[in-house]
Structures are given as structure tokens and as C-alpha cells.
Design an enzyme around this catalytic site. Structure first.
Site, PDB file in Angstrom:
ATOM      1  N   SER A  67       0.981  -1.301  -0.101  1.00 62.19           N
ATOM      2  CA  SER A  67       0.287   0.106  -0.071  1.00 62.19           C
ATOM      3  C   SER A  67       0.791   0.739   0.006  1.00 62.19           C
ATOM      4  CB  SER A  67      -0.793  -0.071   1.254  1.00 62.19           C
ATOM      5  OG  SER A  67      -1.409   1.170   1.630  1.00 62.19           O
TER       6      SER A  67
ATOM      7  N   TYR B 208      -2.301  -1.479  10.540  1.00 65.25           N
ATOM      8  CA  TYR B 208      -1.982  -1.203   8.842  1.00 65.25           C
ATOM      9  C   TYR B 208      -0.652  -0.569   8.432  1.00 65.25           C
ATOM     10  CZ  TYR B 208      -3.589  -0.860   4.211  1.00 65.25           C
ATOM     11  OH  TYR B 208      -4.597  -1.659   3.297  1.00 65.25           O
TER      12      TYR B 208
END
Ligand code: NDP
Length: 240
Positions: free
Chosen positions: A133, A146
Site C-alpha cells: 500500500s 495497518y
């Protein structure tokens, strides 16, 4: 079967689903893995084995790979994509969401790699695409665990690339920004969700998962001696 088998985790929605459709349109047989079997079978793609697999279950992944390879030959590309985004205020967040994130985004990624590292090394062929990401390249508020999980994906990918490069196996990392999928549907922190959605509106919205799928297909279709090590894709207006 002339084209090789492609394995995709997290194939039941979003980027995994789009990538399954893109590779299938090119004539590849597929092994699709996720928990929502109905969503994968509903795609009704040809030469496709759909398996209800939780990436926390290493044995279930191994069995699915064994079954698919018996039917379609060796997996030539793993799209290691399954993941969750339990974003939230780290001081308020239930640590069970940390556990879930670590189990799926970290241990799950390793579990999916396990059947392929040695087999691709021995065959001297293969491509691994690990899903990171933009949050695996820089940190954001409310993305604490995350971000940690996606930095992990970057770290293991670089190490694995070095390990497999002498054997002509490619390791690619893809790092998207805001893509229109279901990934934020399970965020429980209302303030975090509002901030994310407000930012998304401010930049004119996310972009389609189809663009990410096209990039993965492009990188895979390069000759085996050409390695696109990392791909970063964001909406044009997503400046950070
Ligand atoms: P989706 O929520 O649409 O897709 C996530 C996929 O992961 C689903 O197929 C889901 O299937 C699967 N999954 C989740 N947990 C498990 C599990 N325990 N076992 C097996 N499969 C699981 O979101 P995206 O398509 O956006 O997410 C795909 C990846 O892209 C994730 O790793 C995410 O972190 C990453 N990403 C997404 C971005 C975005 O803006 N959308 C940006 C950057 C990265 P099921 O629930 O059926 O098991």
C-alpha cells in the site's frame, strides 16, 4: 491448457476480483482463494478453481494449491493480495483488531508464500506479486498497525527478491493509494472513517481496481528477465 496457472488470494472482491477477471480474459487458468466462496463462483470464470480459504490457515492454502496444480500445472504467478484495513485511533482501538490485522496482513502473507518459494526456485520460473500500500511507504494517522503490516510486506519482499533473483523468480510489490473497493467497510472508528471519506471526496474520489489489475497484468507479461520491482499507483490528486 497453454497458459500457466495464476493463484490469487483475496479474490472475492476489489483488486483481487479485478485481477482475476484481467488474467482470465487473457486465457489463464486461475486458483481463487478467499472466505466468500459465493462471490468467487459468481464470477463464473472458465478454467477456475475457487476455494474457501482463510489465509490464516496455512494448511488450507497448501491443499488448495496442491489441488489446483494437479489440474492445471504449476502456479506461475501468485498475487498475494488478501488483506484488511482495520484503521482507527490507536489509543482507543481494541487490540483484537491489532491481532486480526497481524494475523491476516502479516502471517497470512507468509502463509500464502510458503507453497511457492521453493517450488518456483527449483523450477527457475515464477512471479510473486505482494500487495502492499502507499501506507507501506509512509505513515498516516490512524493507520498504525495497518502501516506496520504493509511496511512488513515491503521488507520481506525486498529480502525475498534477493533470495529468488538468482533463480530467475520475480518478486514485485504493488503499493496503491485510494482504490474504490470494500476495504474500508469494516472500520469501526467513526472519526477515522469520516476523515478517510472526507479526504477521498477532497481528492475527487478513488480510482478503479481495474487499473491496478491492468498494472499487475502488464508487469507479469514482461519477459521473465524484466522485473518491475515496485509499482505505486494513486489517484492523480492524492498528493500524499
Ligand atoms: P476488499 O475488501 O474488496 O478485498 C479484500 C480481499 O481480501 C477480499 O477478497 C477478502 O475476501 C480477502 N480477505 C480478507 N481477509 C481474508 C482472510 N482472512 N482470508 C482470505 N481472504 C481474506 O479490498 P481491496 O481489494 O481494496 O483489498 C485488497 C488488498 O489491497 C488488501 O491487502 C489491501 O490492504 C490492499 N490495498 C487496498 C487499497 C485500497 O484503497 N482499496 C489501497 C492499498 C492497498 P473474504 O472476505 O471473502 O475472505
Amino acid at each position: 491448457m497453454t497458459k500457466p496457472l495464476i493463484a490469487i488470494t483475496g479474490a472475492s472482491s476489489g483488486i483481487g476480483e479485478a485481477t482475476a477477471r484481467a488474467f482470465s480474459a487473457q486465457g489463464h487458468p486461475l486458483l481463487l482463494m478467499a472466505r466468500r466462496l459465493d462471490r468467487m463462483t459468481a464470477m463464473d470464470l472458465p478454467n477456475t478453481m475457487c476455494r474457501c480459504v482463510d489465509v490464516r490457515d496455512r494448511d488450507a492454502i497448501a491443499q488448495a494449491v496442491k489441488d489446483a496444480e494437479a489440474e492445471y500445472g504449476p502456479v506461475d504467478c501468485l498475487f498475494n493480495n488478501a488483506g484488511i484495513a482495520r484503521l482507527g485511533d490507536i489509543g482507543e482501538q481494541n487490540p483484537e483488531e491489532w491481532d486480526e490485522s497481524i494475523d491476516i496482513n502479516i502471517k497470512g502473507v507468509m502463509n500464502a508464500l510458503h507453497p511457492f518459494i521453493n517450488s518456483m526456485k527449483v523450477r527457475k520460473h515464477g512471479t510473486i506479486v505482494n500487495m502492499s500500500s502507499i501506507a507501506g511507504r509512509k505513515v498516516y494517522p490512524d493507520h498504525t498497525v495497518y502501516c506496520g503490516s504493509k511496511y512488513f510486506v515491503h521488507a520481506i519482499s525486498e529480502s525475498l527478491r534477493g533470495y529468488l533473483a538468482p533463480h530467475d523468480v520475480r518478486v514485485i510489490v504493488i503499493s496503491p493509494g485510494i482504490i474504490d473497493t470494500e476495504v474500508l467497510d469494516h472500520v469501526t472508528d467513526p472519526n477515522t472513517l469520516k476523515a478517510y471519506k472526507d479526504n477521498k471526496v477532497r481528492i475527487g474520489g478513488g480510482i478503479s481496481a481495474d487499473h491496478v489489475a491492468d498494472m499487475i497484468l502488464f508487469a507479469y507479461q514482461m519477459p521473465q528477465n524484466v522485473l518491475i520491482q515496485e509499482m505505486v499507483v494513486t489517484p492523480t490528486r492524492q498528493e500524499f
